[in-house]
Design an enzyme around this catalytic site. Structure first.
Site, short mmCIF file in Angstrom:
data_model
loop_
_atom_site.label_atom_id
_atom_site.label_comp_id
_atom_site.label_asym_id
_atom_site.label_seq_id
_atom_site.Cartn_x
_atom_site.Cartn_y
_atom_site.Cartn_z
N GLY A 34 0.79 -1.23 0.00
CA GLY A 34 0.00 0.00 0.00
C GLY A 34 0.82 1.28 0.00
N THR A 41 9.26 -0.80 5.84
CA THR A 41 9.85 0.09 6.85
C THR A 41 11.35 0.21 6.63
OG1 THR A 41 8.17 -0.55 8.46
CG2 THR A 41 10.19 0.39 9.34
N CYS A 42 12.02 -0.93 6.40
CA CYS A 42 13.48 -0.96 6.32
C CYS A 42 14.02 0.02 5.27
CB CYS A 42 13.93 -2.37 6.00
SG CYS A 42 15.68 -2.50 5.62
N GLY A 178 17.63 1.16 23.29
CA GLY A 178 17.76 0.00 22.40
C GLY A 178 18.46 0.44 21.12
N GLU A 199 16.44 5.29 30.03
CA GLU A 199 16.27 3.84 29.83
C GLU A 199 15.73 3.20 31.10
OE1 GLU A 199 16.41 1.31 27.46
OE2 GLU A 199 15.91 0.09 29.21
N VAL A 233 9.79 6.06 32.21
CA VAL A 233 9.08 7.24 31.69
C VAL A 233 7.57 7.05 31.94
CG1 VAL A 233 8.48 8.52 29.61
CG2 VAL A 233 10.84 7.84 30.03
N ALA A 268 11.55 5.38 21.48
CA ALA A 268 12.19 4.19 20.87
C ALA A 268 12.10 3.04 21.85
CB ALA A 268 13.64 4.51 20.53
N ASP A 311 8.65 -9.63 11.03
CA ASP A 311 8.30 -8.98 12.31
C ASP A 311 6.90 -9.37 12.80
OD1 ASP A 311 10.70 -7.69 12.03
OD2 ASP A 311 9.90 -5.65 12.18
N HIS A 443 46.96 -9.12 6.43
CA HIS A 443 47.48 -8.05 7.27
C HIS A 443 47.73 -6.81 6.41
CE1 HIS A 443 49.74 -6.07 10.42
NE2 HIS A 443 50.67 -5.76 9.53
P1 NAD Z 1 14.39 -2.15 21.61
O1 NAD Z 1 13.48 -3.23 22.09
O2 NAD Z 1 15.69 -2.47 20.99
O3 NAD Z 1 14.67 -1.12 22.81
C1 NAD Z 1 13.62 -0.48 23.53
C2 NAD Z 1 14.18 0.03 24.85
O4 NAD Z 1 13.21 0.87 25.47
C3 NAD Z 1 14.49 -1.09 25.83
O5 NAD Z 1 15.82 -0.94 26.29
C4 NAD Z 1 13.45 -0.88 26.94
O6 NAD Z 1 13.93 -1.27 28.21
C5 NAD Z 1 13.22 0.63 26.87
N1 NAD Z 1 11.94 1.07 27.48
C6 NAD Z 1 10.73 0.48 27.34
N2 NAD Z 1 9.80 1.18 28.06
C7 NAD Z 1 10.44 2.21 28.65
C8 NAD Z 1 10.03 3.28 29.53
N3 NAD Z 1 8.74 3.42 29.95
N4 NAD Z 1 10.95 4.17 29.96
C9 NAD Z 1 12.24 4.06 29.57
N5 NAD Z 1 12.68 3.06 28.73
C10 NAD Z 1 11.79 2.16 28.28
O7 NAD Z 1 13.46 -1.30 20.60
P2 NAD Z 1 13.80 -0.20 19.50
O8 NAD Z 1 15.15 0.37 19.70
O9 NAD Z 1 12.60 0.69 19.50
O10 NAD Z 1 13.84 -1.04 18.17
C11 NAD Z 1 12.65 -1.72 17.72
C12 NAD Z 1 12.99 -2.95 16.93
O11 NAD Z 1 13.57 -2.59 15.70
C13 NAD Z 1 13.94 -3.87 17.65
O12 NAD Z 1 13.47 -5.19 17.56
C14 NAD Z 1 15.24 -3.69 16.91
O13 NAD Z 1 16.00 -4.87 16.91
C15 NAD Z 1 14.77 -3.31 15.50
N6 NAD Z 1 15.78 -2.46 14.88
C16 NAD Z 1 16.97 -3.01 14.51
C17 NAD Z 1 17.95 -2.24 13.98
C18 NAD Z 1 19.26 -2.86 13.57
O14 NAD Z 1 19.30 -4.06 13.39
N7 NAD Z 1 20.34 -2.10 13.45
C19 NAD Z 1 17.78 -0.86 13.84
C20 NAD Z 1 16.58 -0.32 14.26
C21 NAD Z 1 15.58 -1.13 14.77
#
Ligand code: NAD
Length: 464
Positions: A34, A41-42, A178, A199, A233, A268, A311, A443
Site C-alpha cells: 500500500g 519500513t526498512c 535500544g 532507559e 518514563v 524508541a 516482524d 594483514h
Molecule cells: P528495543 O526493544 O531495541 O529497545 C527499547 C528500549 O526501550 C528497551 O531498552 C526498553 O527497556 C526501553 N523502554 C521500554 N519502556 C520504557 C520506559 N517506559 N521508559 C524508559 N525506557 C523504556 O526497541 P527499539 O530500539 O525501539 O527497536 C525496535 C525494533 O527494531 C527492535 O526489535 C530492533 O532490533 C529493531 N531495529 C533493529 C535495527 C538494527 O538491526 N540495526 C535498527 C533499528 C531497529
C-alpha cells in the site's frame, strides 16, 4: 481477476525477498503493497535512511575530531540539514526503485493498495479480489508507544518522524536505549543536539552481552550522549514554550520523580507486529499474547494455505531474519525444504564504533550451566584499527570448554557489522575456535582481531 500461485502481503525485506524467490522458483507471484514505494519500513523509514544519516553525521564527526590529528587542516564542514535530508531521500529512492526493477525483472505483479484476506485462497486489494493457492503475510511491525505518550511525529516522534525533523533539535530526549535510541541518538549528538537517553533498565542494549553493554555506553558517553538508567518514563507533556516538551520519569531506585525538558522527544521503546485490517480474527488465524501471528516450523499459520514471516511472527525484529524466512517460506510453498538457522542470526547496531553479536552471550551460557571459554582481543592490538583511531573496543569469542566449538561472538569496534559474518559462517559449519585461529587473515585488516580472539581461546593471541 488473475489467479496466482502465491500472493505475498507486504513488500518489506521479508515480503519482497519471498516474492522474488517464489518467482525464481517458477510460481506465478503477486505482492500487495500500500505504500507509494516498495521496500517496507526498512528501506523507506528504517535501516536505509538511518544508515545514510549515520554515515553523513559520522563524516562530520571525523572532520571535527580526527582530521586535525592526521594533518588535515581547515574549517570543519557545517551542516546543511535540508541537503542532508535530500541525500538521505535519494539513497532511499535508489533502493526502493531497485526493488521495483527486480519485481519487473522477475515478472512479479505489484498489487497496489492495502490487502485483506476475506477467506483462505483470496486476497482483496481495493475493490478487487484475487485468487491464490498460497498467501504469505509479511506485514511487518510498527512503533509501539507508551501509555501517557502521544506520538505526533512533530515534537514527540517515532523513528519515522526522527528521520525528517524540520531542523536539528537543540535538546533531544530519547526514550529507550535500544537499537533505535542509540543509532538515532548518535546521529543527533554528532549534529550538535544535546541528547539524553532515558532507559528503564539498568543497562543499555537489552539482550546483548553484559561487557558489550558497558563498553558501548562508555563510548557513547564519550561522544556526548547522556544516559539516565533505571528511568521509567511515565508520560510526555507537550508545551507551547521554548522547550517544547517535558518528559516525566521516575527513577526506579528510589521512586523519585523527575522532569526533562526537550525540543523533541524520540520514543524508541520497541515495535509491535502490524496485522491491522487483514481480517485475521474472522479467519481464525491464531495470535500470541503479544499480537504475533503463531506459525509452525514451516511458517504455516493456524489456517491452511496462509503463511506468515518477519516482524509479524515470533523472533527478533530484524530485516535479515525476515529475508531468511522469506527465502525459506518461498521454498516451502514451492514444495521444497526451506530452513532458517535461528541460532545464527547476527545483530548489529550501526553506531560508531559498530556493535555486533551472534549466538550466545556469556550470561546465557552461565544460565544454561554450559562450560565455556572466552577468547578476547582488544582492537588496541590491531595495527589497522590504531591507524584509524579505532583502537577502543574488542572481539570476544565464546567457545565450548571441551570441544572448542564456537558458541557466540560479540564485537564492538571498526566494521564489527561485517566482521561478525566470518564467525556466522564458522558457526554454520559447526567450526571450532581453532579453525578460525588456523586460517590465514590478511594483514593489516580488522579481521586479524577476530583471529587473535580465536587464538585467545587456545594458546594465546600474538599481539597482546
Ligand atoms: P528495543 O526493544 O531495541 O529497545 C527499547 C528500549 O526501550 C528497551 O531498552 C526498553 O527497556 C526501553 N523502554 C521500554 N519502556 C520504557 C520506559 N517506559 N521508559 C524508559 N525506557 C523504556 O526497541 P527499539 O530500539 O525501539 O527497536 C525496535 C525494533 O527494531 C527492535 O526489535 C530492533 O532490533 C529493531 N531495529 C533493529 C535495527 C538494527 O538491526 N540495526 C535498527 C533499528 C531497529
Amino acid at each position: 481477476m488473475t489467479s496466482y500461485d502465491v500472493i505475498i502481503i507486504g513488500a518489506g525485506p521479508g515480503g519482497y525477498v519471498a516474492a522474488i524467490r517464489c518467482a525464481q522458483l517458477g510460481l506465478k507471484t503477486a505482492c500487495v503493497e500500500g505504500r507509494e514505494t516498495l521496500g517496507g519500513t526498512c528501506l523507506n523509514v528504517g535501516c536505509i535512511p538511518s544508515k545514510a544519516l549515520l554515515h553523513a553525521s559520522h563524516q562530520l564527526h571525523e572532520a571535527q575530531h580526527n582530521f586535525p590529528k592526521m594533518g588535515l587542516k581547515g574549517k570543519a564542514p557545517s551542516v546543511d540539514w535540508k541537503a542532508m535530508l535530500a541525500y538521505k531521500d535519494d539513497v532511499v529512492g535508489q533502493n526502493t526503485k531497485g526493488i521495483e526493477f527486480l519485481f519487473k525483472k522477475n515478472k512479479i505483479d505489484w498489487l497496489k493498495g492495502w490487502g485483506s484476506i476475506p477467506e483462505p485462497g483470496k486476497v482483496k486489494v481495493g475493490d478487487e479480489v484475487h485468487e491464490t493457492r498460497n498467501i504469505i503475510i509479511a506485514t511487518g511491525s510498527q512503533s509501539s508507544s507508551l501509555p501517557g505518550v502521544e506520538v505526533d511525529e512533530k515534537i514527540v516522534v517515532s523513528s519515522t518522524g526522527a528521520l525528517e525533523l524540520p531542523k536539528v533539535p537543540k535538546k533531544l530526549a530519547v526514550i529507550g536505549a535500544g537499537v533505535i535510541g542509540l543509532e538515532l541518538g548518535s546521529v543527533y549528538a554528532r549534529l550538535g543536539s544535546e541528547v539524553t537517553v532515558l532507559e528503564y533498565l539498568n543497562h543499555v542494549t537489552p539482550g546483548m552481552d553484559g561487557e558489550v553493554q558497558k563498553t558501548v555506553q562508555r563510548m557513547l558517553k564519550k561522544q556526548g550522549l547522556t544516559f539516565v538508567l533505571g528511568a521509567a518514563v511515565q508520560g510526555v507533556e507537550t508545551l507551547k514554550t521554548k522547550a517544547k516538551a517535558k518528559v516525566n520519569y521516575t527513577l526506579r531506585k528510589d521512586n523519585s520523580e523527575h522532569q526533562l525538558d526537550a525540543d523533541v522527544v524520540l520514543v524508541a521503546t520497541g515495535r509491535r507486529p502490524y496485522t491491522d485490517g487483514l481480517g485475521l480474527d474472522a479467519l481464525g488465524v491464531e495470535l500470541s499474547k503479544g499480537g504475533q501471528i503463531r506459525t509452525d516450523e514451516h511458517w504455516q499459520t493456524s489456517v491452511k494455505g496462509i503463511h506468515a514471516i518477519g516482524d509479524a511472527i515470533a523472533g527478533p525484529m530484524l530485516a535479515h531474519k525476515a529475508e531468511d524466512e522469506g527465502m525459506a517460506v518461498a521454498e516451502v510453498v514451492a514444495g521444497k525444504a526451506g530452513h532458517v538457522n535461528y541460532g545464527v542470526i547476527p545483530g548489529v547496531i550501526y553506531t560508531h564504533p559498530e556493535v555486533a553479536s551472534v549466538g550466545k552471550t556469556e550470561e546465557e551460557l552461565k544460565k544454561e550451566g554450559r562450560a565455556y571459554k572466552v577468547g578476547k582481543f582488544s582492537f588496541m592490538g590491531n595495527a589497522r584499527a590504531k591507524a584509524v583511531f579505532a583502537g577502543d573496543g574488542f572481539v570476544k569469542l565464546l567457545a565450548d570448554k571441551e570441544t572448542d566449538r564456537i558458541l557466540g561472538a560479540h564485537i564492538i569496534g571498526p566494521a564489527a557489522g561485517d566482521l561478525i559474518h566470518e564467525i556466522c559462517v564458522a558457526m554454520e559449519f559447526g567450526a571450532a575456535a581453532e579453525d578460525i585461529a588456523l586460517t590465514c587473515h590478511a594483514h593489516p585488516t580488522y579481521s586479524e582481531a577476530v583471529r587473535e580472539a580465536a587464538l585467545a581461546c587456545g594458546d594465546g593471541p600474538i599481539h597482546s
